[in-house]
Scaffold this active site. Structure first.
Site, PDB file in Angstrom:
ATOM      1  N   LEU A  85       0.811  -1.216   0.000  1.00  0.00           N
ATOM      2  CA  LEU A  85       0.000   0.000   0.000  1.00  0.00           C
ATOM      3  C   LEU A  85       0.841   1.262   0.000  1.00  0.00           C
ATOM      4  CD1 LEU A  85      -2.745  -1.064   2.574  1.00  0.00           C
ATOM      5  CD2 LEU A  85      -2.912  -1.023   0.092  1.00  0.00           C
ATOM      6  N   GLY A  86       2.040   1.172   0.547  1.00  0.00           N
ATOM      7  CA  GLY A  86       2.863   2.373   0.589  1.00  0.00           C
ATOM      8  C   GLY A  86       4.125   2.138   1.373  1.00  0.00           C
ATOM      9  N   GLY A 100       7.321   4.300   3.685  1.00  0.00           N
ATOM     10  CA  GLY A 100       7.783   5.548   4.282  1.00  0.00           C
ATOM     11  C   GLY A 100       9.190   5.395   4.812  1.00  0.00           C
ATOM     12  N   TYR A 147      10.333   4.774   7.867  1.00  0.00           N
ATOM     13  CA  TYR A 147      10.603   3.685   8.803  1.00  0.00           C
ATOM     14  C   TYR A 147       9.825   2.420   8.509  1.00  0.00           C
ATOM     15  CZ  TYR A 147      12.440   7.408  11.791  1.00  0.00           C
ATOM     16  OH  TYR A 147      13.119   8.471  12.297  1.00  0.00           O
ATOM     17  N   ALA A 148       8.791   2.498   7.675  1.00  0.00           N
ATOM     18  CA  ALA A 148       7.893   1.358   7.563  1.00  0.00           C
ATOM     19  C   ALA A 148       7.351   1.207   6.153  1.00  0.00           C
ATOM     20  CB  ALA A 148       6.725   1.510   8.531  1.00  0.00           C
ATOM     21  N   THR A 149       6.941  -0.028   5.869  1.00  0.00           N
ATOM     22  CA  THR A 149       6.219  -0.326   4.638  1.00  0.00           C
ATOM     23  C   THR A 149       4.890  -0.931   5.049  1.00  0.00           C
ATOM     24  OG1 THR A 149       8.309  -0.824   3.565  1.00  0.00           O
ATOM     25  CG2 THR A 149       6.310  -1.532   2.443  1.00  0.00           C
ATOM     26  N   VAL A 150       3.830  -0.577   4.342  1.00  0.00           N
ATOM     27  CA  VAL A 150       2.508  -1.071   4.712  1.00  0.00           C
ATOM     28  C   VAL A 150       1.956  -1.951   3.602  1.00  0.00           C
ATOM     29  CG1 VAL A 150       0.192  -0.462   5.433  1.00  0.00           C
ATOM     30  CG2 VAL A 150       2.102   0.982   6.082  1.00  0.00           C
ATOM     31  N   LYS A 173       1.770  -3.200   9.016  1.00  0.00           N
ATOM     32  CA  LYS A 173       2.724  -2.098   9.043  1.00  0.00           C
ATOM     33  C   LYS A 173       4.060  -2.678   9.500  1.00  0.00           C
ATOM     34  CE  LYS A 173       2.154   2.513  10.595  1.00  0.00           C
ATOM     35  NZ  LYS A 173       1.561   3.382  11.614  1.00  0.00           N
ATOM     36  N   ASP A 204      -1.914  14.679  14.892  1.00  0.00           N
ATOM     37  CA  ASP A 204      -1.669  14.617  13.450  1.00  0.00           C
ATOM     38  C   ASP A 204      -2.963  14.349  12.705  1.00  0.00           C
ATOM     39  OD1 ASP A 204      -0.132  14.907  11.195  1.00  0.00           O
ATOM     40  OD2 ASP A 204       0.513  12.818  11.129  1.00  0.00           O
TER      41      ASP A 204
END
Lengths: 300, 524
Positions: free
Chosen positions: B199-200, B202, B204-207, B222, B314
């Site tokens: 899905l995406g 970033g 620190y993480a991949t989802v 996540k 946020d």
């Protein structure tokens, strides 16, 4: 100096009911709004502290003794000063460490690593910035590697199931001093003038400093492992008041400020069971302070 | 002595772990990442020496415990925990269980866990089996006992194994017993989940979108990388520590946590899209009834957080997830934190710029729950009009947009503003407040009034989430909404229905668009 009257009502009512009620919105009086906000925080934290109590955390450690724990915690207190971290980080780190000791045997030569790793986790939870891992490792004279620290960090988080929102001694200390004096401060030790409604008197500063010193001693002493942070905080404040009262008799020039502070409203009456625990904690603190006279001397 | 050496070796092995891959030395920190580290250098050797000196002094303090110990001749050495790092005895129940000998690492953990399970189920040491011939243990019993979701499908043979281990039903359930049982079922293991789509990604993480083999439900995985040179990201630590205690129909549910050598995977419930995607799919024109339902759910989830003194910090459309039914859930608690008192120094680099309140933009770090309410106002506007309210690209421009609409603050409209050095230095032109009605033609009077109460300069003047839920704008939804249990969806009420969106794209087209687009709400 007087506390708002609802405090006695809150103490008398059931906590469960209070927890579900939001504070009444007061758009016109920010002082009352701040008060309502702090009361809600206090109620939540008081209810939560039981589940984070690390009772008898050394009972099944083959190599970690109460003395070793005392030395490590005293060292962590010095470290947090060196790194300008909040007292809350320090208290949370000790709680994390103690709860981990309940779950896992730790060899003596890894105990310091557990201390700094717990401090790292605590700072990640409550500070705006965390110290660098290289900083923490150098404080341990580089006896451990980054990999070891990172692995232990994950182990601690998983063992504690990421339960890090422990109500701390620092929280209750701040809460009770703020309520008694009516002052809001950003940090207990170094009050931030920007947040002060008015400058606290020197007597109040001395009182806070002394109470915090007593709390630091209790943090390092395994005997206090069994007491709730809210109980320790109240006893420390009362003891600090008594000690200053003794000093004020000897020093008449400071008498006015001290006596003014001594009129603070006391906490609501405790239940019979709590009364006994309170008295026991007070006696233990008195003994602890008498054993560490030089530590509580005013060096400021 | 030999046992102690084994313990030491075990802990060392645990800490050393297996071989790690190459560690990236580069570090990208966004300006909004509260995990940004101090720039101070490592302590010099001299400083370290000094600290050691002071530590030696501190170590000299007299311990009450040691004093009491000297008076007690009856005190014996603490009993050993045995060989295991992870064994933990429940004192209340006095139940003794075979010790685990667990190494970290998925392969080792899997093998040991399997062995442990086998030992426990078939030949537990010192556990007396009780005969309960008349007792049947059903899936329902296990779900209730272990607090599992109702639709879970237990692994084959688990019911039979479980029957042999009757102590689970006869004694209070210790934390460790629950953990072992959950592990046997499949929780905490990567094999339990199948990755479907990415899905995406970033910093620190991949989802990933995934499916749980236990429930057949979709999940969002996540996957947080652990090779970061500063250890586990503080965003992950905060998200888990706060989110696992938040159980509400309008807050995304964290199902599971999986640790492997290189990653920490958080397993969330899956929702089809976020509010931004929903807006895009509607051609930026949401049915006004749906706007009302979404706003109410946002306030409902937020009120639950604020009652627990958790600040989200946020809020933005990308962090609000929506499913087919119309349920809206708060997501991404990586910047969230628990509010403590007295006010401590919080970061003012929180909240995405477009949704950041003016007091924070001007440097305030003294905030509480009201920090989130400004964002609610911006989102309310965006749902009503299809456009972001204050799309600034810098702090200065953001403030400029705010003042252009709401008027440049004066000592009358914002007491103390003329003492703010940052405000003085920007030297904004004097704008007069514009009429909100002119900018929100589709909102009725009640809606405009609510929006106005959310968009107040001073945090303390902004309407609170709970009060907002009771605003006349929501009266047409009925009063029953306000008394629903926390974990019950508002759509459990028959009178609450999502209106069909006339401009909504077809499902197939929507699906393909979703698979391509970034799911920002799940990224760090």
């Amino acid at each position: 100096m007087s506390s708002p009257s609802p405090s006695s009502t809150l103490s008398d009512s059931g906590f469960e009911d209070e927890l579900l009620c939001s504070p009444v919105r007061c758009a016109s009086d920010s002082q009352v709004c701040d008060y309502e906000d702090s009361e809600t925080c206090f109620i939540i934290q008081r209810l939560n502290q039981q589940q984070f109590l690390a009772l008898n955390c050394l009972s099944r450690q083959p190599q970690i003794t109460a003395e070793a724990r005392s030395k490590l915690v005293s060292w962590l207190i010095a470290v947090r000063r060196q790194l300008s971290l909040s007292f809350e980080s320090c208290c949370l780190a000790v709680n994390i460490m103690d709860r981990f000791l309940i779950t896992t045997s730790v060899a003596a030569d890894c105990f310091q690593l557990l201390g700094v790793t717990s401090l790292l986790i605590a700072t990640k939870q409550v500070e705006v910035y965390s110290p660098r891992i290289t900083q923490l490792l150098s404080l341990c004279c580089n006896s451990f590697s980054r990999e070891q620290l990172c692995n232990l960090e994950c182990l601690i988080l998983l063992r504690l199931n990421f339960r890090l929102a422990a109500p701390t001694l620092a929280f209750f200390l701040d809460y009770f001093t703020s309520r008694f004096t009516g002052h809001q401060t950003g940090e207990f030790i170094s009050a931030q003038n920007a947040h002060l409604h008015k400058e606290p008197s020197s007597a109040e500063n001395k009182w806070r400093w002394l109470a915090c010193k007593v709390c630091e001693l209790s943090l390092a002493d395994y005997t206090f492992n069994k007491y709730m942070p809210s109980v320790i905080a109240q006893c420390a404040l009362k003891l600090a008041k008594d000690l200053l009262k003794t000093q004020s008799v000897q020093n008449s020039e400071d008498n006015t400020g001290a006596s003014k502070m001594l009129c603070c409203e006391e906490e609501a009456p405790l239940t019979c069971e709590n009364q006994l625990l309170f008295q026991q904690c007070m006696e233990d603190l008195k003994l602890l302070v008498s054993l560490n006279q030089e530590a509580v001397q005013d060096t400021r | 002595m030999d046992r102690m050496r084994k313990i030491k070796r075990q802990l060392s092995l645990t800490l050393r772990g297996g071989n790690s891959g190459d560690k990236s030395l580069s570090e990208t920190i966004s300006s909004q990442d509260t995990g940004a580290h101090s720039d101070s250098e490592a302590m010099p050797v001299g400083g370290s020496g000094g600290l050691r000196g002071s530590v030696r002094g501190s170590g000299g303090s007299f311990s009450m415990h040691s004093l009491l110990q000297s008076y007690s001749s009856a005190l014996r050495r603490p009993r050993s925990l045995g060989r295991s790092l992870s064994s933990y005895l429940n004192h209340t129940t006095r139940l003794e269980i075979v010790h685990e000998d667990v190494k970290m690492g998925s392969d080792g953990e899997s093998d040991q866990a399997s062995a442990t399970s086998s030992d426990e189920v078939h030949s537990p040491v010192r556990v007396r089996l009780r005969n309960n011939p008349g007792r049947k243990i059903s899936t329902e019993d296990i779900n209730k006992r272990l607090s599992l979701p109702a639709d879970i499908r237990l692994p084959d043979g688990y019911l039979e194994k479980f029957s042999l281990n009757s102590p689970l039903f006869d004694k209070p359930l210790s934390r460790r017993l629950r953990r072992v049982s959950l592990s046997e079922i499949g929780f905490g293991k990567l094999e339990t989940y199948v990755k479907l789509d990415k899905l995406g990604e970033g910093t620190y993480a991949t989802v990933y979108k995934g499916r749980s083999k236990l429930t057949d439900n979709l999940v969002a995985l996540k996957e947080i990388r652990l090779e970061h040179e500063e250890g586990a990201p503080c965003t992950a630590i905060r998200e888990v520590s706060l989110l696992k205690d938040l159980k509400h129909a309008n807050i995304v549910t964290l199902h599971d946590i999986i640790h492997t050598q290189k990653s920490l995977t958080l397993v969330f419930e899956y929702l089809d899209k976020d509010l931004k995607q929903y807006l895009d799919d509607c051609g930026n024109s949401i049915h006004m009834h749906n706007v009302k339902l979404f706003l109410f759910q946002l306030l409902r989830g937020l009120n639950y957080c604020h009652r627990r003194k958790v600040l989200h910090r946020d809020l933005k459309p990308q962090n609000l997830l929506i499913n087919d039914r119309g349920e809206l859930k708060l997501a991404d608690f990586g910047l969230a934190r628990a509010k403590s008192i007295p006010t401590k120094t919080y970061s003012n680099e929180v909240v995405t710029l477009w949704y950041r309140p003016p007091d924070i933009l001007l440097g305030s770090t003294d905030y509480s729950t009201q920090i989130d309410m400004w964002g609610v106002g911006c989102i309310f506007y965006e749902m009503s009009t299809g456009r972001p309210l204050f799309p600034g690209s810098t702090v200065e421009e953001e403030l400029h947009f705010i003042f252009k609409l709401l008027g440049t603050p004066t000592e009358e409209t914002w007491p103390g503003i003329t003492s703010n050095e940052e405000f003085i230095s920007y030297n904004y032109p004097r704008y007069r407040a514009d009429c909100l009605h002119n900018h929100t033609p589709r909102l009725d009077n009640d809606g405009v009034e609510l929006l106005s109460k959310l968009l107040q300069f001073e945090g303390k003047k902004r309407i609170a989430a709970e009060e907002a839920m009771r605003h006349p704008y929501f009266h047409c939804l009925g009063e029953r909404l306000l008394t629903l249990p926390d974990t019950t969806s508002i759509f459990a009420l028959q009178e609450i229905q999502l209106e069909k969106e006339p401009g909504m794209r077809t499902n197939s087209l929507s699906e393909s668009v979703n698979s391509i687009s970034q799911r920002q709400s799940l990224l760090f």
